[in-house]
Design a protein around this motif. Structure first.
Motif, PDB file in Angstrom:
ATOM      1  N   GLN A  46       3.902  69.365 -13.648  1.00  0.00           N
ATOM      2  CA  GLN A  46       4.171  68.342 -14.663  1.00  0.00           C
ATOM      3  C   GLN A  46       4.677  67.081 -13.969  1.00  0.00           C
ATOM      4  O   GLN A  46       5.216  67.138 -12.873  1.00  0.00           O
ATOM      5  N   THR A  51       6.539  64.413 -15.634  1.00  0.00           N
ATOM      6  CA  THR A  51       7.534  63.646 -16.373  1.00  0.00           C
ATOM      7  C   THR A  51       8.662  63.251 -15.427  1.00  0.00           C
ATOM      8  O   THR A  51       9.079  64.035 -14.577  1.00  0.00           O
ATOM      9  N   ASP A  90       8.352  73.513 -13.571  1.00  0.00           N
ATOM     10  CA  ASP A  90       7.008  73.121 -13.153  1.00  0.00           C
ATOM     11  C   ASP A  90       7.019  71.870 -12.275  1.00  0.00           C
ATOM     12  O   ASP A  90       6.025  71.147 -12.197  1.00  0.00           O
ATOM     13  N   ASN A 119       5.848  67.108  -8.352  1.00  0.00           N
ATOM     14  CA  ASN A 119       5.970  66.049  -9.350  1.00  0.00           C
ATOM     15  C   ASN A 119       6.400  64.771  -8.630  1.00  0.00           C
ATOM     16  O   ASN A 119       7.560  64.584  -8.300  1.00  0.00           O
TER      17      ASN A 119
END
Length: 404
Positions: free
Chosen positions: A27, A29, A54, A269
């Motif tokens: 992910q 974000t 994640d 990420n």
């Protein structure tokens, strides 16, 4: 036959073991890290954070730990540095549009968590080499904003005396932006070989974009690094649109962290700077402390501009997509939210840091503009290492020799 069968069965078990992870995907974000223990004074006192589950995906290795130790001081420093790098790139954007910067200019606006996070996860004597989206790395690895801007302007005060432009800027531990797509990756492997040969307790981070991932020399460098167990971390900055092309149009396998064959990989990420720093520290420990050889890191990140200043960046994606990423997944806004929610800094304190970053960049731009433009005699310098110059050089007039 029996050994071949055993090898095939082992490979199949590895695929079965890691396939569920590969389906999920990382992910991106920027603000999903949670506070595990309250920050306390002084600014140097560590406290514990918990990354989103994640934040990482792994191939042929374990994931980095999700619990991270940070201090108030380091978080504020990372925020200031990300703001400063973005301000510098925005200044370069404005100077290019004003036609003060000519030629190529590749900016990394939106990807600040990668460059700043990496700098906070490595050591001073580690080496970094990358492609042409290189300005933040040049500053963070010992250069100056004034030196980068002056270089872009083609002035003698530039880090390469105004001769390298956007793509060719160096420091003793930063082996440059490099203009040929993917060519820096085997050079990075060579730098890692030198470190191993000399017995240095350091590693090299060889960076490339998703657009360079299909180059033959990249895979050749992977192979040699694994054969010789080099302390080389191959870093793919996957900003989704390599060379101005959506990844799925140019790569049959867009999970770049799995493309090292027998080299393990971590997908990260790249919009959360805390995850970026944690991944880089994991990679450095893997290569230097544990001496496990090369590793692939893939930072899933996003750039807001086109491939270069000559590319509007809207022929292969919509303006709405870019705006959505800016408003929901921006790495600087994500860290800003952390700092405010965790009580590390107030909104007013962060605004003061923003103003300081802007003032620093503005001052550097003015100094860079005041730097002299190269004169004719400067064209003949920096061709050879000092002390190794020949007595004559082809293509030069007799009266020019004394200028050398």
């Amino acid at each position: 036959m029996a050994s071949i069968l055993r090898s095939r069965l082992a490979s199949r078990r590895l695929v079965q073991q890691y396939q569920p992870l590969l389906r999920r995907g990382v992910q991106t974000t920027a603000d999903t890290t949670q506070l595990a223990s309250a920050p306390s004074d002084p600014n140097s006192q560590p406290f514990t954070l918990k990354l989103h589950e994640d934040s990482f995906q792994a191939y042929l290795c374990d994931k980095p730990e999700l619990e991270v130790q940070m201090t108030k001081g380091e978080l504020l420093q990372m925020y200031r540095e990300m703001q400063t790098m973005r301000r510098m790139e925005m200044a370069a954007d404005a100077l290019y549009k004003a036609k003060m910067i000519r030629g190529f200019c590749h900016l990394a606006i939106g990807q600040e968590a990668v460059s700043v996070g990496m700098e906070h996860g490595i050591e001073k004597d580690d080496r970094v080499i990358t492609g042409y989206r290189c300005h933040p790395f040049a500053v963070l690895r010992g250069g100056t904003i004034e030196g980068v801007i002056a270089e872009l302007l083609g002035r003698t005060g530039g880090m390469s005396s105004g001769k390298g432009g956007s793509m060719h800027i160096f420091t003793p531990s930063f082996f440059g932006g490099n203009g040929i797509v993917g060519a820096q990756v085997p050079v990075g492997a060579g730098a890692a070989f030198a470190q191993m040969y000399r017995g240095e307790k350091n590693c090299t981070f060889a960076m490339y974009g998703d657009g360079a991932s299909n180059q033959g020399q990249v895979f050749e460098a992977f192979n040699m690094a694994k054969l010789w167990n080099l302390p080389c971390i191959f870093v793919c900055e996957n900003n989704k649109y390599g060379m101005g092309t959506p990844a799925e149009r140019s790569s049959s396998n867009t999970q770049y962290f799995t493309r090292g064959d027998k080299i393990p990989g971590i997908q990260v990420n790249g919009m959360d700077i805390i995850a970026a720093k944690q991944a880089v520290q994991y990679a450095r420990k893997w290569a230097v402390d544990d001496q496990k050889g090369p590793l692939l890191l893939e930072f899933v990140t996003y750039r807001y501009g086109g491939h270069s200043m000559s590319d509007p960046g809207t022929t292969y994606r919509t303006r709405e997509e870019v705006q959505r990423m800016r408003s929901t997944q921006d790495p600087i806004r994500g860290l800003q939210r952390y700092l405010e929610e965790w009580g590390v800094a107030s909104e007013q304190e962060l605004k003061s840091l923003d103003k300081a970053a802007k003032a620093e960049v503005d001052a550097a731009v003015e100094k860079a503009k005041a730097s002299a433009e190269p004169v004719a005699k400067d064209l003949w310098t920096d061709i050879y290492y000092k002390g190794t110059e020949p007595s004559s050089m082809r293509g030069r007039e007799r009266e020019e020799v004394h200028n050398y």
